[in-house]
Scaffold this active site. Structure first.
Site, PDB file in Angstrom:
ATOM      1  N   THR A  58       0.818  -1.225   0.000  1.00 37.69           N
ATOM      2  CA  THR A  58       0.000   0.000   0.000  1.00 37.69           C
ATOM      3  C   THR A  58       0.841   1.260   0.000  1.00 37.69           C
ATOM      4  O   THR A  58       0.488   2.253  -0.634  1.00 37.69           O
ATOM      5  CB  THR A  58      -0.921  -0.009   1.237  1.00 37.69           C
ATOM      6  OG1 THR A  58      -1.805  -1.106   1.101  1.00 37.69           O
ATOM      7  CG2 THR A  58      -1.731   1.267   1.353  1.00 37.69           C
TER       8      THR A  58
ATOM      9  N   ASP B 270       2.187  -6.936  -4.308  1.00 38.21           N
ATOM     10  CA  ASP B 270       1.340  -6.973  -3.111  1.00 38.21           C
ATOM     11  C   ASP B 270       1.920  -8.066  -2.217  1.00 38.21           C
ATOM     12  O   ASP B 270       2.290  -9.137  -2.703  1.00 38.21           O
ATOM     13  CB  ASP B 270      -0.087  -7.327  -3.535  1.00 38.21           C
ATOM     14  CG  ASP B 270      -1.064  -7.242  -2.374  1.00 38.21           C
ATOM     15  OD1 ASP B 270      -1.898  -6.331  -2.378  1.00 38.21           O
ATOM     16  OD2 ASP B 270      -0.994  -8.103  -1.467  1.00 38.21           O
TER      17      ASP B 270
ATOM     18  N   SER C 178       0.722 -10.211  -0.385  1.00 38.32           N
ATOM     19  CA  SER C 178       0.058 -11.520  -0.383  1.00 38.32           C
ATOM     20  C   SER C 178       0.769 -12.470  -1.343  1.00 38.32           C
ATOM     21  O   SER C 178       0.620 -13.687  -1.245  1.00 38.32           O
ATOM     22  CB  SER C 178      -1.400 -11.386  -0.819  1.00 38.32           C
ATOM     23  OG  SER C 178      -2.066 -10.540   0.061  1.00 38.32           O
TER      24      SER C 178
ATOM     25  N   THR D   5       1.798  -4.587   4.371  1.00 40.78           N
ATOM     26  CA  THR D   5       1.644  -4.946   5.792  1.00 40.78           C
ATOM     27  C   THR D   5       1.097  -6.362   5.979  1.00 40.78           C
ATOM     28  O   THR D   5       1.308  -6.966   7.032  1.00 40.78           O
ATOM     29  CB  THR D   5       0.685  -3.968   6.501  1.00 40.78           C
ATOM     30  OG1 THR D   5      -0.574  -3.985   5.816  1.00 40.78           O
ATOM     31  CG2 THR D   5       1.242  -2.568   6.514  1.00 40.78           C
ATOM     32  N   ASP D   6       0.391  -6.894   4.972  1.00 39.29           N
ATOM     33  CA  ASP D   6      -0.304  -8.173   5.159  1.00 39.29           C
ATOM     34  C   ASP D   6       0.635  -9.298   5.601  1.00 39.29           C
ATOM     35  O   ASP D   6       0.299 -10.084   6.487  1.00 39.29           O
ATOM     36  CB  ASP D   6      -1.029  -8.589   3.867  1.00 39.29           C
ATOM     37  CG  ASP D   6      -2.233  -7.704   3.578  1.00 39.29           C
ATOM     38  OD1 ASP D   6      -2.621  -6.911   4.456  1.00 39.29           O
ATOM     39  OD2 ASP D   6      -2.783  -7.796   2.463  1.00 39.29           O
TER      40      ASP D   6
ATOM     41  N   THR E 260       0.028 -21.482  20.241  1.00 34.07           N
ATOM     42  CA  THR E 260      -1.341 -21.124  20.645  1.00 34.07           C
ATOM     43  C   THR E 260      -2.032 -20.242  19.603  1.00 34.07           C
ATOM     44  O   THR E 260      -1.383 -19.421  18.952  1.00 34.07           O
ATOM     45  CB  THR E 260      -1.370 -20.398  22.000  1.00 34.07           C
ATOM     46  OG1 THR E 260      -2.720 -19.979  22.265  1.00 34.07           O
ATOM     47  CG2 THR E 260      -0.481 -19.167  22.035  1.00 34.07           C
TER      48      THR E 260
ATOM     49  N   CYS F 146      -4.117 -18.090  20.603  1.00 33.86           N
ATOM     50  CA  CYS F 146      -4.354 -16.822  21.323  1.00 33.86           C
ATOM     51  C   CYS F 146      -3.394 -15.759  20.774  1.00 33.86           C
ATOM     52  O   CYS F 146      -2.287 -16.059  20.361  1.00 33.86           O
ATOM     53  CB  CYS F 146      -4.048 -16.972  22.803  1.00 33.86           C
ATOM     54  SG  CYS F 146      -5.198 -18.015  23.666  1.00 33.86           S
TER      55      CYS F 146
END
Ligand code: ASP
Length: 345
Positions: free
Chosen positions: A15, A59, A61, A91-92, A278, A280
């Protein structure tokens, strides 16, 4: 004190270097020369800058290990010529690239700072200008002895410099998109740069060396209540599979049912490395806290402690790229090799 050298900016895409295409309404990459023209403050910083760009920019990705190798090779090739490196990246998958680079580059003694932005640099409210400017200025910081203050792969985002292999993208919306859930920031950028000296990583005195092989035959498998174990087993039975990241509940727990235990054991006996991280966002795996994690230890699953998913995946890919030897993989995966793991929580 040695003479100052320039900072090299490596523009990969994302971006930060995008503009709106008025025809399609979607974001398209711009020529890198336009990025510096959007940040005239760079010329007033007193820091000499050179830039190279991926052609075409991508990009994030679409990033894969060949791009990690390309970035690491650029750093090695230009290592003597520059005081530091700023990598502009989408950033992805920035946290994956930062983790991968940290494991790839041994003996790093200079700053490698990844940054990007949530809004394109040409937009009035862009976060890209500050991110780029601060990254370059932090890369140029030196201590009283003339050594670089930052000597590791890091990520600059949301006014903080974070350890690269501790970073995680938590928001698709906020300017504080990238966080470090289990490790303090290295630098807090307010009116001044506040450096957290106790948190900085220092490599041992070894010549710069790259580990460039990554094993891609790995899977990332999250548990969820009600899942079908047959599908899970089909994946574990895949002949090409060499490694698995189990994304477990809480402090590293999985259903302690016999069928699952058998599947995991069979795969491990076949030579598949299985590790436990994890799902989390904060904290880590503590094997043997509950019967539901003790069963993973009994199967031979390797605990990943408080590593991020991004660090665990790239570390496993790198270790599997280096060796087939199970005990060596277990030893290195459970060791803190670049500041990615808290070994005495
Ligand atoms: N899709 C973009 C990328 O990761 C998003 C960004 O740069 O923030 O390349």
């Amino acid at each position: 004190m040695s003479a100052r050298k320039p900072i090299l900016i490596i523009y990969t895409g994302g971006t930060i270097g995008s503009v709106h295409d008025p025809r399609t309404g979607s974001l398209v990459p711009i020529d890198f020369s336009q990025i510096t023209s959007h940040v005239p403050e760079l010329n007033r910083s007193g820091i000499t800058i050179d830039a190279v760009s991926f052609n075409p920019p991508i990009d994030s990705s679409n990033i894969n290990p060949s791009h990690w190798r390309k970035i690491a090779t650029l750093i090695r090739t230009h290592h003597k010529k520059y005081d530091g490196f700023v990598i502009l990246h989408g950033t992805d998958t920035m946290a994956f690239t930062a983790s991968a680079l940290s494991f790839m580059i041994e003996g790093l003694k200079k700053p490698v700072i990844l940054t990007g932005s949530q809004l394109p640099i040409g937009m009035p409210r862009t976060d890209g200008r500050e991110n780029l400017l601060s990254s370059v200025m932090i890369a140029a910081l030196r201590d009283k002895t003339g050594s670089p203050v930052i000597q590791e792969v890091s990520v600059y985002f949301g006014s903080k410099l974070l350890r690269g292999n501790r970073a995680h993208k938590q928001s698709a919306h906020s300017f504080d998109a990238i966080v470090s859930p289990n490790y303090p920031s290295l630098v807090d950028a307010g009116v001044d740069f506040k450096v957290n000296h106790h948190a900085l990583y220092r490599a041992s005195e070894k010549p710069l060396k790259l580990n460039t092989r990554f094993e891609s035959q790995v899977a990332w498998l999250p548990f969820f209540p009600g899942m079908t174990y047959e599908i899970f087993d089909n994946l574990l039975e895949n002949d090409n599979l060499r490694g698995v990241i189990l994304s477990t509940f809480g402090s590293g727990n999985a259903p302690n049912i016999e069928a699952l235990k058998d599947m995991l054991k069979r795969a491990i006996d076949r030579g598949v490395t299985i590790v436990n991280i994890t799902q989390c966002g904060h904290g880590g795996v503590k094997h043997e806290m509950y019967a539901t994690s003790l069963m993973l230890t009994e199967c031979g699953v390797i605990p990943g402690g408080d590593m991020t998913n991004e660090a665990a995946i790239t570390k496993l890919m790198m270790l599997l790229g280096k060796t087939d030897y199970q005990e060596e993989i277990r030893r290195d995966f459970t060791s803190d090799i670049r500041g990615e793991l808290t070994t005495n929580p």
